[in-house]
Write an enzyme that holds these catalytic residues in place. Structure first.
Site, PDB file in Angstrom:
ATOM      1  N   LYS A 124      46.756  41.496  37.622  1.00  0.00           N
ATOM      2  CA  LYS A 124      46.686  40.302  38.479  1.00  0.00           C
ATOM      3  C   LYS A 124      47.941  39.496  38.156  1.00  0.00           C
ATOM      4  O   LYS A 124      47.881  38.332  37.718  1.00  0.00           O
ATOM      5  CB  LYS A 124      45.379  39.544  38.170  1.00  0.00           C
ATOM      6  CG  LYS A 124      45.059  38.409  39.124  1.00  0.00           C
ATOM      7  CD  LYS A 124      44.653  38.857  40.502  1.00  0.00           C
ATOM      8  CE  LYS A 124      44.434  37.661  41.407  1.00  0.00           C
ATOM      9  NZ  LYS A 124      44.350  38.020  42.829  1.00  0.00           N
ATOM     10  N   ASP A 160      33.065  51.003  37.697  1.00  0.00           N
ATOM     11  CA  ASP A 160      31.721  51.060  38.298  1.00  0.00           C
ATOM     12  C   ASP A 160      31.823  51.250  39.813  1.00  0.00           C
ATOM     13  O   ASP A 160      31.047  51.996  40.413  1.00  0.00           O
ATOM     14  CB  ASP A 160      30.934  49.778  38.007  1.00  0.00           C
ATOM     15  CG  ASP A 160      30.084  49.901  36.752  1.00  0.00           C
ATOM     16  OD1 ASP A 160      30.353  50.828  35.958  1.00  0.00           O
ATOM     17  OD2 ASP A 160      29.165  49.093  36.556  1.00  0.00           O
ATOM     18  N   TYR A 216      36.968  40.445  26.762  1.00  0.00           N
ATOM     19  CA  TYR A 216      35.721  40.723  26.051  1.00  0.00           C
ATOM     20  C   TYR A 216      35.847  40.554  24.539  1.00  0.00           C
ATOM     21  O   TYR A 216      34.853  40.544  23.830  1.00  0.00           O
ATOM     22  CB  TYR A 216      35.226  42.146  26.367  1.00  0.00           C
ATOM     23  CG  TYR A 216      34.872  42.360  27.827  1.00  0.00           C
ATOM     24  CD1 TYR A 216      34.893  41.318  28.741  1.00  0.00           C
ATOM     25  CD2 TYR A 216      34.519  43.617  28.289  1.00  0.00           C
ATOM     26  CE1 TYR A 216      34.588  41.519  30.066  1.00  0.00           C
ATOM     27  CE2 TYR A 216      34.201  43.829  29.629  1.00  0.00           C
ATOM     28  CZ  TYR A 216      34.246  42.765  30.513  1.00  0.00           C
ATOM     29  OH  TYR A 216      33.941  42.967  31.840  1.00  0.00           O
ATOM     30  N   ASP A 231      36.327  47.601  33.721  1.00  0.00           N
ATOM     31  CA  ASP A 231      34.870  47.591  33.703  1.00  0.00           C
ATOM     32  C   ASP A 231      34.350  47.575  35.149  1.00  0.00           C
ATOM     33  O   ASP A 231      33.498  48.376  35.552  1.00  0.00           O
ATOM     34  CB  ASP A 231      34.410  46.332  32.945  1.00  0.00           C
ATOM     35  CG  ASP A 231      32.927  46.318  32.655  1.00  0.00           C
ATOM     36  OD1 ASP A 231      32.252  47.318  32.959  1.00  0.00           O
ATOM     37  OD2 ASP A 231      32.441  45.305  32.137  1.00  0.00           O
ATOM     38  N   ASP A 265      42.532  42.866  43.154  1.00  0.00           N
ATOM     39  CA  ASP A 265      41.720  42.641  44.360  1.00  0.00           C
ATOM     40  C   ASP A 265      42.041  43.688  45.418  1.00  0.00           C
ATOM     41  O   ASP A 265      41.144  44.211  46.092  1.00  0.00           O
ATOM     42  CB  ASP A 265      41.904  41.214  44.897  1.00  0.00           C
ATOM     43  CG  ASP A 265      43.327  40.686  44.765  1.00  0.00           C
ATOM     44  OD1 ASP A 265      44.144  41.339  44.085  1.00  0.00           O
ATOM     45  OD2 ASP A 265      43.627  39.636  45.342  1.00  0.00           O
TER      46      ASP A 265
END
Ligand code: NAD
Length: 370
Positions: free
Chosen positions: A195, A255, A146, A251, A227
């Site tokens: 990852k 959620d 970001y 992020d 994942d």
């Protein structure tokens, strides 16, 4: 004691939910003899409407002059609001990204906790919920994808977009330390999510987390691919204590973790820097679909105010009082629409065990129980 609180009410449901958090803080002030001085700070869509940009230098200065900032939420309907026709750096969210960077708020804490009383709102099966879950997601907030360089340009006649994911070892180390410090006071387990089978940034992440873990022998450390973590959150959420991860993974996972608790309207968050300063806000967004209806759940914002008392002001007793009042109100069966048992959703009716209330009534009920 006296405390200066910067208040960013923001857009959508922001002003409605912040008003309830202030109501509860004022009750704390009255009962425990503290004075909270509030300074309104413009940020987001309301700032664009007023002065043409989502965050001004004056707003940044006002935030810096505060002991902590309490925020509602910013942004509008991304499909229909004129704010999203502006250049990306002029949109509401750009204000928040800039403020996080300016205040060096690199550590984002999001608890995901399943209230006994809200088990029904949890979308997971009972055998998966088990004895419930209580995790803290520690997300890196000022680095990664970001904040990396980005561009969209023609390359050989084809429109091409590039985003860059950069982390250096210092950024990883400081957030990892925060995560282990918090785990030490909880159930002593850190799950670091990356990852590393694909990304270089994740391989560095894993290496630095390993180094930090060596300084915390009492805390167990495991690594999990992002994942797999996304699956484990809905398969066995009880396994997690502190989840440590980078900006974008955090992020998304935070959620997901919010959703498995049953309502995003229940979840608080804190964004901290190296000092006692923090920015406290609910995990959800500005919920334009319900803005102005007086039905938004203010509990996440009220619990964010409790986090502010705990982390920025060291007022643990007062924070405990807010959390206990929230639990009490839930136990007595009061619910905003988002946490109503599904069969009663939107009926506005009271059944034997639950009563639907609006935003202000929920704030009143919690304040009364302080
Ligand atoms: P959202 O979180 O605003 O809403 C998702 C769903 O959750 C909606 O149905 C909404 O009604 C519900 N919801 C959210 N908070 C609630 C509450 N307190 N009580 C009851 N229901 C609640 O997410 P979105 O719709 O994807 O985003 C809307 C806007 O919010 C966008 O502009 C987005 O960029 C912005 N946003 C801001 C922040 C922030 O201020 N930090 C965070 C996330 C999204």
């Amino acid at each position: 004691m006296e405390y200066r609180i910067g208040v960013i009410s923001g857009d959508g449901i922001g002003p409605e939910i912040v008003a309830e958090a202030k109501k509860v803080l004022d009750k704390i002030g009255e009962k425990y003899q503290h004075r909270f001085h509030y300074t309104e700070i413009l940020m987001g869509g309301c700032s664009i409407d007023a002065v043409g940009v989502p965050l001004t230098e004056e707003a940044i200065a006002a935030a810096k002059a505060s002991d902590a900032v309490l925020m509602g939420s910013i942004g509008g309907n991304t499909a229909t609001s004129p704010w999203y026709k502006l250049a990306p750096e002029l949109r509401p969210e750009a204000g928040l990204l800039k403020l996080r960077k300016e205040l060096n708020l690199f550590a984002n804490l999001r608890p995901a906790y399943l209230y006994e009383e809200l088990k029904e709102a949890c979308p997971l099966r009972e055998d998966i919920i088990g004895d419930g879950f209580d995790m803290m997601i520690m997300r890196e907030l000022t680095g990664g994808l970001y904040f990396g360089e980005r561009k969209t340009e023609m390359v050989d006649g084809v429109m091409t977009a590039v985003d860059t994911l950069v982390y250096n070892e210092n950024e990883i180390r400081r957030i990892a330390k925060r995560a282990f410090d918090i785990a030490k006071k909880r159930r002593k387990k850190v799950t670091s999510v990356d990852k590393a089978n694909v990304l270089d940034s994740s391989r560095l992440w894993r290496k630095v987390v390993e180094e930090v873990a060596a300084d915390y022998p009492e805390v167990s450390c495991e690594h999990m691919l992002v994942d797999n973590c996304a699956m484990q959150l809905v398969k066995d959420p009880g396994q997690f204590d502190v989840i440590l991860t980078e900006n974008m993974f955090g992020d998304i996972l935070s959620d997901e973790a919010s959703m498995v608790t049953g309502s995003i309207g229940m979840l608080s968050s804190a964004s901290l820097n190296d000092t006692k300063f923090g920015l406290y806000e609910p995990s959800g967004g500005s919920a334009p679909d319900i803005a102005g209806l007086g039905v938004a759940n203010p509990i996440a914002t009220i619990l964010s105010a409790a986090m502010m008392l705990r982390f920025s002001f060291d007022l643990d007793k007062e924070a405990d009082a807010i959390e206990a009042a929230v639990k009490q109100v839930l136990k007595e069966g009061y619910r905003t629409i988002d946490i109503m048992p599904r069969g009663d959703l939107g009926t506005g009716a009271a059944n034997a065990s639950v009563t639907q209330v609006g935003t202000a009534e929920m704030g009143d009920l919690i304040a009364e129980r302080i």
